[in-house]
Scaffold this motif. Structure first.
Motif, PDB file in Angstrom:
ATOM      1  N   SER B  12     -26.972  31.665  60.469  1.00 60.68           N
ATOM      2  CA  SER B  12     -26.713  31.554  59.019  1.00 60.68           C
ATOM      3  C   SER B  12     -27.846  32.203  58.214  1.00 60.68           C
ATOM      4  O   SER B  12     -27.665  32.542  57.056  1.00 60.68           O
ATOM      5  CB  SER B  12     -26.559  30.082  58.622  1.00 60.68           C
ATOM      6  N   SER B  13     -29.021  32.376  58.810  1.00 56.58           N
ATOM      7  CA  SER B  13     -30.137  33.044  58.117  1.00 56.58           C
ATOM      8  C   SER B  13     -30.171  34.539  58.422  1.00 56.58           C
ATOM      9  O   SER B  13     -31.180  35.201  58.163  1.00 56.58           O
ATOM     10  CB  SER B  13     -31.465  32.442  58.569  1.00 56.58           C
ATOM     11  N   ASN B  14     -29.073  35.060  58.999  1.00 55.61           N
ATOM     12  CA  ASN B  14     -28.971  36.492  59.349  1.00 55.61           C
ATOM     13  C   ASN B  14     -30.001  36.932  60.377  1.00 55.61           C
ATOM     14  O   ASN B  14     -30.461  38.076  60.362  1.00 55.61           O
ATOM     15  CB  ASN B  14     -29.095  37.378  58.101  1.00 55.61           C
ATOM     16  N   ILE B  15     -30.400  36.021  61.244  1.00 57.06           N
ATOM     17  CA  ILE B  15     -31.298  36.386  62.336  1.00 57.06           C
ATOM     18  C   ILE B  15     -30.450  36.583  63.585  1.00 57.06           C
ATOM     19  O   ILE B  15     -29.550  35.788  63.866  1.00 57.06           O
ATOM     20  CB  ILE B  15     -32.339  35.267  62.589  1.00 57.06           C
ATOM     21  N   LEU B  16     -30.735  37.673  64.327  1.00 59.33           N
ATOM     22  CA  LEU B  16     -29.990  37.930  65.560  1.00 59.33           C
ATOM     23  C   LEU B  16     -30.678  37.232  66.733  1.00 59.33           C
ATOM     24  O   LEU B  16     -31.844  37.502  67.017  1.00 59.33           O
ATOM     25  CB  LEU B  16     -29.918  39.435  65.814  1.00 59.33           C
ATOM     26  N   LEU B 132     -44.133  36.371  71.280  1.00 58.78           N
ATOM     27  CA  LEU B 132     -43.498  37.523  70.626  1.00 58.78           C
ATOM     28  C   LEU B 132     -42.027  37.638  71.023  1.00 58.78           C
ATOM     29  O   LEU B 132     -41.166  37.930  70.198  1.00 58.78           O
ATOM     30  CB  LEU B 132     -44.238  38.821  70.971  1.00 58.78           C
ATOM     31  N   TYR B 133     -41.761  37.375  72.309  1.00 61.64           N
ATOM     32  CA  TYR B 133     -40.379  37.480  72.791  1.00 61.64           C
ATOM     33  C   TYR B 133     -39.480  36.451  72.098  1.00 61.64           C
ATOM     34  O   TYR B 133     -38.320  36.732  71.790  1.00 61.64           O
ATOM     35  CB  TYR B 133     -40.350  37.278  74.314  1.00 61.64           C
ATOM     36  N   ASN B 134     -40.036  35.271  71.830  1.00 65.81           N
ATOM     37  CA  ASN B 134     -39.229  34.195  71.239  1.00 65.81           C
ATOM     38  C   ASN B 134     -39.400  34.066  69.726  1.00 65.81           C
ATOM     39  O   ASN B 134     -38.942  33.083  69.140  1.00 65.81           O
ATOM     40  CB  ASN B 134     -39.591  32.858  71.900  1.00 65.81           C
ATOM     41  N   PHE B 135     -40.058  35.051  69.132  1.00 70.35           N
ATOM     42  CA  PHE B 135     -40.392  34.952  67.707  1.00 70.35           C
ATOM     43  C   PHE B 135     -39.160  34.661  66.836  1.00 70.35           C
ATOM     44  O   PHE B 135     -39.168  33.768  65.987  1.00 70.35           O
ATOM     45  CB  PHE B 135     -41.066  36.249  67.251  1.00 70.35           C
ATOM     46  N   ASP B 136     -38.083  35.412  67.040  1.00 71.83           N
ATOM     47  CA  ASP B 136     -36.890  35.247  66.200  1.00 71.83           C
ATOM     48  C   ASP B 136     -36.298  33.842  66.337  1.00 71.83           C
ATOM     49  O   ASP B 136     -35.831  33.260  65.358  1.00 71.83           O
ATOM     50  CB  ASP B 136     -35.832  36.288  66.570  1.00 71.83           C
ATOM     51  N   LEU B 143     -36.736  27.944  59.977  1.00 74.85           N
ATOM     52  CA  LEU B 143     -35.915  28.075  58.761  1.00 74.85           C
ATOM     53  C   LEU B 143     -34.918  26.926  58.663  1.00 74.85           C
ATOM     54  O   LEU B 143     -34.705  26.362  57.587  1.00 74.85           O
ATOM     55  CB  LEU B 143     -35.160  29.404  58.787  1.00 74.85           C
ATOM     56  N   GLY B 144     -34.345  26.600  59.821  1.00 73.15           N
ATOM     57  CA  GLY B 144     -33.386  25.493  59.852  1.00 73.15           C
ATOM     58  C   GLY B 144     -34.027  24.173  59.483  1.00 73.15           C
ATOM     59  O   GLY B 144     -33.359  23.276  58.964  1.00 73.15           O
ATOM     60  N   LEU B 145     -35.303  24.046  59.726  1.00 73.68           N
ATOM     61  CA  LEU B 145     -36.017  22.803  59.404  1.00 73.68           C
ATOM     62  C   LEU B 145     -36.575  22.795  57.985  1.00 73.68           C
ATOM     63  O   LEU B 145     -36.619  21.743  57.343  1.00 73.68           O
ATOM     64  CB  LEU B 145     -37.190  22.635  60.374  1.00 73.68           C
ATOM     65  N   SER B 146     -36.999  23.965  57.525  1.00 74.02           N
ATOM     66  CA  SER B 146     -37.770  24.007  56.278  1.00 74.02           C
ATOM     67  C   SER B 146     -36.970  23.573  55.061  1.00 74.02           C
ATOM     68  O   SER B 146     -37.547  23.175  54.054  1.00 74.02           O
ATOM     69  CB  SER B 146     -38.340  25.415  56.057  1.00 74.02           C
ATOM     70  N   SER B 180     -40.469  38.866  55.781  1.00 78.61           N
ATOM     71  CA  SER B 180     -39.652  38.242  54.726  1.00 78.61           C
ATOM     72  C   SER B 180     -39.151  36.874  55.165  1.00 78.61           C
ATOM     73  O   SER B 180     -39.066  35.945  54.353  1.00 78.61           O
ATOM     74  CB  SER B 180     -38.456  39.127  54.384  1.00 78.61           C
ATOM     75  N   LEU B 181     -38.805  36.767  56.445  1.00 79.43           N
ATOM     76  CA  LEU B 181     -38.319  35.474  56.953  1.00 79.43           C
ATOM     77  C   LEU B 181     -39.426  34.417  56.907  1.00 79.43           C
ATOM     78  O   LEU B 181     -39.175  33.253  56.589  1.00 79.43           O
ATOM     79  CB  LEU B 181     -37.801  35.629  58.388  1.00 79.43           C
ATOM     80  N   LEU B 182     -40.638  34.865  57.181  1.00 75.20           N
ATOM     81  CA  LEU B 182     -41.776  33.945  57.123  1.00 75.20           C
ATOM     82  C   LEU B 182     -41.974  33.443  55.683  1.00 75.20           C
ATOM     83  O   LEU B 182     -42.229  32.254  55.447  1.00 75.20           O
ATOM     84  CB  LEU B 182     -43.026  34.680  57.613  1.00 75.20           C
ATOM     85  N   TYR B 183     -41.836  34.363  54.733  1.00 73.98           N
ATOM     86  CA  TYR B 183     -41.965  33.969  53.321  1.00 73.98           C
ATOM     87  C   TYR B 183     -40.798  33.085  52.885  1.00 73.98           C
ATOM     88  O   TYR B 183     -40.930  32.235  52.018  1.00 73.98           O
ATOM     89  CB  TYR B 183     -42.066  35.202  52.422  1.00 73.98           C
ATOM     90  N   LYS B 184     -39.641  33.300  53.513  1.00 78.38           N
ATOM     91  CA  LYS B 184     -38.480  32.459  53.203  1.00 78.38           C
ATOM     92  C   LYS B 184     -38.781  31.007  53.610  1.00 78.38           C
ATOM     93  O   LYS B 184     -38.412  30.062  52.904  1.00 78.38           O
ATOM     94  CB  LYS B 184     -37.269  32.988  53.973  1.00 78.38           C
TER      95      LYS B 184
END
Lengths: 237, 207
Positions: B12-16, B132-136, B143-146, B180-184
């Motif tokens: 839902s946050s447009n992350i693949l 790094l591999y699991n960053f997304d 994001l789901g928690l914040s 941008s996701l981090l700032y989100k």
């Protein structure tokens, strides 16, 4: 927040502008060289400024220098390229960096109480940096040597019911590590057509309009000195 | 020249997110769980030159009428990063099915447990490759928690984890999508701190 801002700022290259827009705050980084100097400007929610009411009225921009001002009236912040050039020449620096955050709500870490409240709907935190010792890092610009006045336009709450509130309001600035004691380093002007307060400030840092009866009196005394009052008496009345 | 295939889904946050656990070289793969929604599953094809192409799979996934509880759904998943993906799949279904809403407190606790386990796992001699591999996945999880209604203690826990991420984000500093996701996340925190005490405000703004 500060840590990630600094990392991105250090990583950005000269000539680059990075803007990150979110619901609660906008972050912006600029790095500008003395060979291709550009205005630094922030324009939050530009659509809001384009109301018919506002378009009809020419709002005077409290410019730093009328001859060199390329900035538009409605910007939250603008530092014209001519001022930046002078600043770079004076400091003998090749690059300047600008790091800012517009907070779009009142959720900011400053000390408030019953007598001190946040009045403006938004606030701006900004700093300028010049060439540092390493390749990427820029050093803070020492403000004591420069007589620059920064214009910041902040949104006022709807004053239809409480126009008397502005009597106790004042633009102030906070240092990075002191969220309790505001600096009275700004003149405060009001633009009732755009419903904005114009902070004309001497320093960098978190700039906000507070409602505080005590410090607003100090601010008024500083802004309207005896000589200015005499001027008004002669030419206005 | 072999191609590396990955099956990815858009959150839902447009992350693949990678559903194929690192990818596969064979002609076929079986995946038992997909997120609910229309056309949010993709096939990513990578060559050995580092080029990749994303091909949309026109799949309509409907929610499961007999969805198990969250605990049961995750019970048989041992790999932490895979657990994160499964959790995203589960909540994608629950969010669209009014009769099967997830209890927010339970979701916060499970998400925090998974995140804490992940960071405990990589923190011993910090495993930057795994990070790094699991960053997304981690960002999607945060994001789901914040944007949930967090208690002060949850907020501090999340902020500590975010601090680890910021300390190790240097390889992604030129990737504005990730930044941008981090700032989100920080933006959601800003919304969340309205009713927090002064100490929490200090943690958020001073660091």
């Amino acid at each position: 927040m500060r840590k990630i801002n600094e990392k991105i700022f250090d990583e950005s290259i000269v000539g680059q502008t990075i803007q990150i827009v979110n619901d609660n705050f906008n972050t912006q980084f600029n790095k500008i060289s003395n060979t291709n100097t550009k205005d630094i400007f922030i324009n939050e929610d530009s659509k809001n400024f384009l109301s018919k009411k506002y378009k009809k009225s020419k709002i005077r921009y409290l410019s730093i220098d009328n001859n060199t001002n390329n900035c538009e009236d409605s910007m939250t912040f603008c530092l014209p390229s001519e001022i930046i050039k002078k600043l770079l020449e004076k400091e003998n620096s090749n690059n300047i960096g600008f790091n800012s955050q517009v907070n779009k709500n009142k959720n900011i870490a400053i000390k408030t109480n019953i007598t001190r409240k946040i009045f403006s709907e938004n606030s701006l935190d900004f700093e300028l940096k010049l060439d540092g010792l390493s390749n990427k890092r820029l050093r803070n610009l020492d403000m004591n040597d420069f007589n620059i006045r920064y214009n910041i336009r902040l949104k006022m709450p709807d004053l239809k019911k409480n126009t008397s509130d502005i009597g106790s309001s004042l633009c102030v600035q906070y240092d990075k590590n002191d969220q309790a004691n505001p600096n009275i380093s700004c003149e405060t002007w009001y633009d009732f057509i755009a419903n904005e307060v114009i902070c004309e400030c001497e320093r960098q840092g978190l700039t906000i309009n507070l409602m505080d009866n005590t410090i607003s009196q100090f601010g008024r005394v500083k802004q309207f000195t005896i000589s200015k009052i005499d001027f008004c008496n002669i030419f206005v009345f | 020249m072999p191609y590396l295939f990955k099956i990815k889904c858009k959150t839902s946050s447009n992350i693949l997110l990678d559903l194929s656990n690192g990818g596969f070289l064979s002609q076929s793969i079986t995946i038992n769980n997909l997120p609910v929604g229309n056309n949010n599953v993709f096939l990513e094809v990578n060559d050995n030159q580092g080029r990749s192409v994303l091909i949309p799979c026109f799949v309509n996934v409907k929610f499961n009428d007999n969805q198990p509880s969250m605990e049961n759904f995750l019970a048989n998943v041992n790999d932490i990063s895979q657990k994160m993906v499964m959790m995203e799949i589960y909540t994608s279904s629950a969010n669209k099915n009014k009769e099967n809403q997830v209890d927010e407190k339970l979701e916060i606790n499970i998400r925090l447990d998974i995140l804490n386990s992940f960071f405990e796992d990589i923190s011993v001699n910090f495993d930057s490759d795994k990070f790094l591999y699991n960053f997304d996945k981690v960002i999607s999880f945060l994001l789901g928690l914040s944007n949930k209604n967090l208690k002060d203690i949850n907020f501090k826990n999340l902020y500590d984890l975010l601090d680890i991420i910021v300390n190790n984000i240097d390889p992604f500093l030129d990737d504005m999508n990730k930044i941008s996701l981090l700032y989100k996340i920080l933006n959601n925190f800003s919304e969340n701190i309205k009713n927090k005490n002064a100490q929490i405000l200090g943690i958020y703004f001073d660091n």
